[in-house]
Design a protein around this motif. Structure first.
Motif, mmCIF file in Angstrom:
data_model
loop_
_atom_site.group_PDB
_atom_site.id
_atom_site.type_symbol
_atom_site.label_atom_id
_atom_site.label_comp_id
_atom_site.label_asym_id
_atom_site.label_seq_id
_atom_site.Cartn_x
_atom_site.Cartn_y
_atom_site.Cartn_z
ATOM 1 N N MET A 198 0.806 -1.217 0.000
ATOM 2 C CA MET A 198 0.000 0.000 0.000
ATOM 3 C C MET A 198 0.841 1.269 0.000
ATOM 4 O O MET A 198 0.501 2.249 -0.656
ATOM 5 C CB MET A 198 -0.920 0.018 1.225
ATOM 6 C CG MET A 198 -1.891 -1.116 1.238
ATOM 7 S SD MET A 198 -2.910 -1.127 -0.235
ATOM 8 C CE MET A 198 -3.194 -2.869 -0.415
ATOM 9 N N ASP A 199 1.948 1.252 0.743
ATOM 10 C CA ASP A 199 2.721 2.491 0.840
ATOM 11 C C ASP A 199 3.315 2.863 -0.517
ATOM 12 O O ASP A 199 3.412 4.030 -0.880
ATOM 13 C CB ASP A 199 3.804 2.396 1.915
ATOM 14 C CG ASP A 199 4.639 1.151 1.772
ATOM 15 O OD1 ASP A 199 4.160 0.197 1.105
ATOM 16 O OD2 ASP A 199 5.759 1.112 2.307
ATOM 17 N N SER A 299 -3.898 6.702 5.950
ATOM 18 C CA SER A 299 -3.060 6.126 4.891
ATOM 19 C C SER A 299 -3.910 5.134 4.103
ATOM 20 O O SER A 299 -4.931 4.645 4.589
ATOM 21 C CB SER A 299 -1.866 5.415 5.503
ATOM 22 O OG SER A 299 -2.306 4.307 6.248
ATOM 23 N N HIS A 301 -3.077 2.286 3.551
ATOM 24 C CA HIS A 301 -2.979 1.069 4.339
ATOM 25 C C HIS A 301 -4.120 1.006 5.357
ATOM 26 O O HIS A 301 -4.802 -0.011 5.490
ATOM 27 C CB HIS A 301 -1.626 1.056 5.047
ATOM 28 C CG HIS A 301 -1.393 -0.179 5.844
ATOM 29 N ND1 HIS A 301 -1.059 -1.381 5.271
ATOM 30 C CD2 HIS A 301 -1.484 -0.403 7.178
ATOM 31 C CE1 HIS A 301 -0.931 -2.293 6.212
ATOM 32 N NE2 HIS A 301 -1.185 -1.726 7.374
ATOM 33 N N ARG A 302 -4.314 2.147 6.039
ATOM 34 C CA ARG A 302 -5.368 2.229 7.055
ATOM 35 C C ARG A 302 -6.745 1.980 6.409
ATOM 36 O O ARG A 302 -7.562 1.212 6.887
ATOM 37 C CB ARG A 302 -5.308 3.648 7.657
ATOM 38 C CG ARG A 302 -6.229 3.928 8.795
ATOM 39 C CD ARG A 302 -5.730 3.287 10.064
ATOM 40 N NE ARG A 302 -6.687 2.286 10.493
ATOM 41 C CZ ARG A 302 -6.405 1.361 11.422
ATOM 42 N NH1 ARG A 302 -5.201 1.306 11.965
ATOM 43 N NH2 ARG A 302 -7.313 0.503 11.783
#
Lengths: 321, 428
Positions: A198-199, A299, A301-302
């Motif tokens: 994801m990052d 993010s 990701h979150r």
């Protein structure tokens, strides 16, 4: 140039034992870097293969640069780097590349010229050694990866499709590939890549689509996606002080739905209907000494974890889904 | 069409460029040349070593027959006749002369002795006794010379002049070599049977060899994962077609080189054997008409396409060579059945078995050329077989394309029969 490089409408793909992609519709705007995100088995590879007409959908339509993707020559301006990569091992590097270019309709002479330029650019052909004349299996893994990039880009595609492009790359090649992707975007080309990192997607993509279990969870420009999921998260840092009243506020279910206490800072998620202003007022009233009160952008990701959760990964799925 | 050409060219050129191809292509004509030149050479060598001319001729005919045989034994008029002793005897002194010659043979001064008498002149018999009596090559040569010389003698007695009679007898030898039986070309002739066997085995090995080359090529593309890159540019069926045609063209190239070299060798055979001073024996090749050659080629091509498609389908269902070894067994079995049927079909090329196997697509490419080499078949028979084979090719390619495009991207375990059937049933 049409507005969308890729248009999927209600695409379905079933396999013997499961549905790989169900009713997927998405739009990839021309000239963007687009990320297809999802856990293993979400249907990313199947989707990319269907866009390339390597496999056909059971139903739904796919258009690439405004044309049906199974029309003659529709994917000639598309470059593809599959997750499972390979070259003809016993062939000479130049011959493999020329073969791949000719498959896309590039005449031999033009192909040779471009191959030389690319080999030089990725330092496979230097003054002392020209790896273009070596057999593919005489090359190191890193060099083979470079040859693979060249093969995907030789025909100067308008649309580049990369399946898990960074997996298995050494840091130098990962950097080289990232540079190439950015350069393509600057030149007005469209890049779509799948990843479960994801990052990385967050750093590179203009827009994303998150898939889970073959279904679209969300899609849109990264800023919009974040905006839609922002405003509910608050990053809070407090000085030591009277804690009792503060604790009461933070555990009020009408105000705070969830709180992640990371000792020095708190990640607070507002409850439905509550606003950040209400929370701030209540905290001040409770005598909290606030050092930091920040409306956080979540993010990817979150967001991913929130929307897909641990259940997004179906059991028994392979990486080829 | 253009992409098919690109795939075809890669498959063809990458194979033709290998050292293996060069070696195999040279090797064929070499073996063939050896078949033509080594047997006469060996024969001439063995003749020189067992010196048939070192004998005694007891001539009780009262003619020059003994002398003329001695001359012939030593290589004609220019030869050195000192090694052959010709003793003119009468029927009365024959017994004594014989026992003397026997002693000489026992003491190994001579190999043996040849008795010519009135029975020889009348064309019935001559006698030979010697230490080399069991050597069939020696005896054959002796017999031939005696026969020729008796004939010459009798022609001379009939008033034919010596030069003419020599020419006449020489022609007789040539006629023997070209004998044709009433049952068509071949029939009982050994040459045809050898040729038929050779053609059938050549077809069997080539179909198997190039079929497996297609199989390996498919597995190689799967194993190296290059398949997905390629099918993102060309439809799977184009890749399959280019591959089968490319490998087939390699086989065809090799065969054409072999056939051309063999043809040249056969054409030059007599000339070259004469120049090398070797005897001209019977050719190991019967004459093949152009139409027969074309039909043979057609059977090879169709047979190859039929089996190559099946091999390609098998290649798509496995991921490594080990699995492929097992998975290809049913197809190899189909081919081997024809090899087992070779002998029964050769002995009865018009039997029900021969007809049936000539029409079944999996055995036709081997059985039909075999039958055609020994007997002349009805055009309808050949046509039916070709039509059935052609239709089977179409079905095999159609099936293979369906299995191939799905199997190509399946890695890991070997597909079950059920899975493969589902792949065939699926639209795409």
């Amino acid at each position: 140039m049409p507005d969308f490089a890729i248009e999927l409408d209600h695409v379905v793909k079933r396999y013997d034992l499961h549905v790989a992609v169900r009713d997927l519709s998405l739009r990839v705007p021309t000239g963007t870097v687009y990320g297809l995100l999802g856990p293993n088995g979400a249907g990313k590879t199947t989707t990319l293969r269907m866009i390339l007409d390597v496999i056909a959908p059971d139903s739904g339509t796919i258009r690439v640069m405004g044309r049906p993707n199974n029309a003659k020559g529709a994917i000639d301006r598309v470059g593809y780097l599959p997750e499972e990569r390979g070259l003809y091992r016993r062939m000479q590097v130049r011959r493999v590349l020329r073969f791949l270019a000719e498959l896309k309709g590039i005449p031999r002479g033009e192909a040779n010229r471009r191959i030389d330029a690319w080999l030089e650019r990725l330092s496979l052909s230097t003054g002392e050694r020209d790896w273009g004349n070596a057999r593919v299996d005489d090359l190191s893994r890193g060099m083979q990866q470079k040859v693979q990039f060249i093969g995907a880009l030789l025909h100067e595609p308008e649309l580049i499709i990369l399946d898990e492009p960074f997996s298995g790359l050494d840091p130098i090649n990962a950097q080289a590939l990232k540079d190439i992707v950015i350069e393509m975007k600057r030149a007005g080309k469209t890049v779509i890549f799948s990843t479960h990192l994801m990052d990385q997607a967050e750093r590179m993509c203009d827009a994303v689509c998150i898939l889970a279990r073959g279904e679209k969870v969300l899609d849109g420009a990264v800023a919009d996606v974040k905006g839609a999921h922002g405003g509910r998260h608050i990053l809070l840092e407090l000085d030591a002080g009277p804690w009792n009243g503060v604790a009461e506020v933070l555990t009020d279910r009408a105000l705070v739905s969830r709180m992640d206490d990371a000792n020095r800072s708190l990640d607070v998620e507002l409850a439905e209907g509550a606003t950040s202003q209400q929370l701030l007022r209540r905290l001040v009233d409770a005598g909290a000494s606030i050092r930091r009160f920040e409306l956080a952008q979540p993010s990817l990701h979150r967001i991913f974890i929130d929307r897909v959760g641990a259940t997004g990964i179906e059991e028994g799925m392979t990486g080829n889904g | 069409m253009d992409k098919l050409r690109v795939v075809f060219a890669r498959e063809y050129l990458e194979r033709v460029r290998t050292r293996w191809f060069l070696i195999a292509t040279i090797f064929g004509p070499l073996v063939f040349g050896a078949l033509i030149f080594v047997p006469p050479w060996l024969a001439s060598r063995s003749k020189a070593s067992s010196d048939v001319s070192r004998i005694v001729i007891l001539d009780a005919t009262g003619t020059t027959l003994g002398t003329s045989i001695a001359t012939e034994l030593n290589g004609g008029l220019q030869g050195d006749t000192s090694r052959t002793a010709v003793r003119a005897v009468t029927p009365a002194t024959l017994a004594a002369a014989e026992s003397l010659a026997t002693r000489q043979a026992v003491s190994n001064t001579v190999l043996g002795y040849l008795v010519l008498d009135s029975a020889t002149l009348s064309g019935h018999s001559a006698r030979y006794a010697g230490t080399n009596a069991t050597s069939s090559a020696d005896m054959e040569r002796l017999q031939k010379i005696v026969q020729t010389k008796v004939l010459e003698q009798r022609l001379a007695q009939a008033g034919v002049d010596p030069f003419q009679s020599a020419a006449l007898t020489r022609i007789n030898v040539d006629l023997n070599a070209d004998r044709i039986s009433e049952r068509g070309r071949g029939g009982s002739a050994k040459v045809s049977i050898y040729f038929a066997f050779a053609v059938a085995l050549l077809l069997y090995t080539s179909i198997l060899f190039y079929g497996q080359a297609v199989l390996r090529s498919v597995i190689d593309e799967k194993q190296s994962r290059v398949a997905e890159v390629v099918v993102a540019s060309v439809p799977a069926r184009t890749l399959l077609a280019g591959k089968v045609l490319g490998v087939g063209a390699v086989g065809l190239t090799q065969m054409l080189i072999w056939v051309a070299a063999s043809y040249a060798l056969v054409r030059l055979r007599v000339q070259m054997l004469t120049r090398m001073g070797l005897p001209i024996g019977q050719s190991i090749l019967p004459d093949i008409s152009l139409s027969l050659a074309i039909v043979l080629l057609l059977f090879f091509l169709l047979g190859y396409i039929f089996y190559a498609a099946l091999f390609a389908a098998v290649g798509a269902t496995v991921s490594n060579e080990q699995d492929a070894q097992q998975a290809q067994m049913p197809i190899i079995m189909l081919l081997i059945v024809s090899i087992f049927a070779l002998t029964p079909i050769l002995t009865a090329p018009q039997s029900t078995l021969a007809y049936t196997m000539g029409w079944l697509p999996f055995s036709a490419p081997i059985v039909m050329p075999l039958r055609m080499s020994v007997v002349s078949l009805e055009p309808l028979d050949i046509g039916t077989s070709l039509v059935i084979l052609g239709c089977s090719c179409y079905i095999a390619v159609w099936l293979a394309a369906r299995v191939y495009r799905t199997g190509l991207l399946m890695y890991g375990k070997r597909a079950t029969v059920g899975e493969v059937l589902r792949w065939v049933g699926r639209a795409r």
